[in-house]
Design a protein around this motif. Structure first.
Motif, short mmCIF file in Angstrom:
data_model
loop_
_atom_site.label_atom_id
_atom_site.label_comp_id
_atom_site.label_asym_id
_atom_site.label_seq_id
_atom_site.Cartn_x
_atom_site.Cartn_y
_atom_site.Cartn_z
N SER A 1 0.82 -1.21 0.00
CA SER A 1 0.00 0.00 0.00
C SER A 1 0.85 1.27 0.00
O SER A 1 0.48 2.26 -0.62
CB SER A 1 -0.97 0.00 1.19
N LEU A 2 1.99 1.25 0.65
CA LEU A 2 2.87 2.42 0.65
C LEU A 2 3.39 2.72 -0.76
O LEU A 2 3.42 3.87 -1.20
CB LEU A 2 4.04 2.21 1.62
N ALA A 3 3.78 1.68 -1.48
CA ALA A 3 4.24 1.85 -2.85
C ALA A 3 3.12 2.39 -3.74
O ALA A 3 3.35 3.25 -4.60
CB ALA A 3 4.76 0.52 -3.41
N ILE A 4 1.91 1.93 -3.50
CA ILE A 4 0.77 2.38 -4.30
C ILE A 4 0.45 3.84 -4.00
O ILE A 4 0.19 4.62 -4.92
CB ILE A 4 -0.43 1.45 -4.07
N LEU A 5 0.52 4.23 -2.73
CA LEU A 5 0.28 5.64 -2.37
C LEU A 5 1.35 6.55 -2.96
O LEU A 5 1.04 7.64 -3.47
CB LEU A 5 0.21 5.79 -0.86
N GLU A 6 2.59 6.13 -2.92
CA GLU A 6 3.67 6.93 -3.51
C GLU A 6 3.47 7.03 -5.02
O GLU A 6 3.68 8.09 -5.62
CB GLU A 6 5.03 6.31 -3.20
N THR A 7 3.04 5.96 -5.64
CA THR A 7 2.75 5.98 -7.07
C THR A 7 1.65 6.98 -7.38
O THR A 7 1.75 7.76 -8.33
CB THR A 7 2.35 4.56 -7.55
N GLY A 8 0.61 7.00 -6.55
CA GLY A 8 -0.47 7.97 -6.73
C GLY A 8 0.02 9.40 -6.64
O GLY A 8 -0.38 10.26 -7.45
N SER A 9 0.89 9.67 -5.68
CA SER A 9 1.44 11.02 -5.54
C SER A 9 2.24 11.42 -6.77
O SER A 9 2.13 12.56 -7.25
CB SER A 9 2.34 11.10 -4.31
N ARG A 10 3.00 10.50 -7.29
CA ARG A 10 3.79 10.80 -8.49
C ARG A 10 2.90 11.01 -9.71
O ARG A 10 3.19 11.87 -10.55
CB ARG A 10 4.82 9.70 -8.73
N ILE A 11 1.85 10.22 -9.82
CA ILE A 11 0.90 10.40 -10.93
C ILE A 11 0.27 11.78 -10.84
O ILE A 11 0.17 12.49 -11.85
CB ILE A 11 -0.17 9.29 -10.92
N GLU A 12 -0.15 12.18 -9.66
CA GLU A 12 -0.77 13.50 -9.48
C GLU A 12 0.17 14.62 -9.91
O GLU A 12 -0.23 15.53 -10.64
CB GLU A 12 -1.16 13.70 -8.01
N ARG A 13 1.42 14.53 -9.48
CA ARG A 13 2.39 15.59 -9.84
C ARG A 13 2.67 15.60 -11.34
O ARG A 13 2.69 16.66 -11.97
CB ARG A 13 3.69 15.40 -9.06
N GLU A 14 2.89 14.43 -11.91
CA GLU A 14 3.27 14.37 -13.32
C GLU A 14 2.14 14.73 -14.27
O GLU A 14 2.36 15.37 -15.29
CB GLU A 14 3.78 12.97 -13.66
N TYR A 15 0.91 14.34 -13.92
CA TYR A 15 -0.21 14.54 -14.83
C TYR A 15 -1.12 15.71 -14.43
O TYR A 15 -2.08 15.98 -15.13
CB TYR A 15 -1.02 13.24 -14.95
N GLY A 16 -0.82 16.36 -13.32
CA GLY A 16 -1.59 17.53 -12.92
C GLY A 16 -3.03 17.23 -12.56
O GLY A 16 -3.92 18.02 -12.86
N ILE A 17 -3.24 16.08 -11.93
CA ILE A 17 -4.59 15.71 -11.50
C ILE A 17 -4.58 15.48 -10.00
O ILE A 17 -3.52 15.35 -9.38
CB ILE A 17 -5.11 14.44 -12.22
N THR A 18 -5.77 15.45 -9.41
CA THR A 18 -5.91 15.13 -8.00
C THR A 18 -6.76 13.88 -7.88
O THR A 18 -7.89 13.85 -8.36
CB THR A 18 -6.58 16.30 -7.24
#
Length: 88
Positions: free
Chosen positions: A43-60
């Motif tokens: 779950s920690l890896a998945i949450l970090e992945t989500g944060s990176r997706i948000e930053r890279e793609y400009g979504i929340t």
């Protein structure tokens, strides 16, 4: 604005950046319905992945949306839905 598409290759790249390579996890079309935890991503890896997706793609992404999206296919669908909503 042209709509971006989030792909399995994008997810694989971001997961590798966020959590590193997991032994035996090969990201090809054959794993799109495998659970991320079964592929070795906690779950920690998945949450970090989500944060990176948000930053890279400009979504929340809503809280917990990636926790509920348990497979690569589900993650890709969630991200693409957010990208489509942003483009609309």
């Amino acid at each position: 604005m042209e709509q971006q598409e989030f792909t399995l290759a994008d997810l694989a790249r971001i997961l590798l950046d966020a959590a590193g390579a997991v032994e035996g996890a090969a990201f090809d079309e054959g794993i799109v319905d495998a659970e991320l935890e079964q592929l070795g991503y906690d779950s920690l890896a998945i949450l970090e992945t989500g944060s990176r997706i948000e930053r890279e793609y400009g979504i929340t992404l809503d809280d917990g949306v990636l926790v509920d999206a348990r497979t690569p296919r589900a993650v890709i669908e969630v991200v693409n839905a957010h990208l489509a909503a942003r483009a609309a």
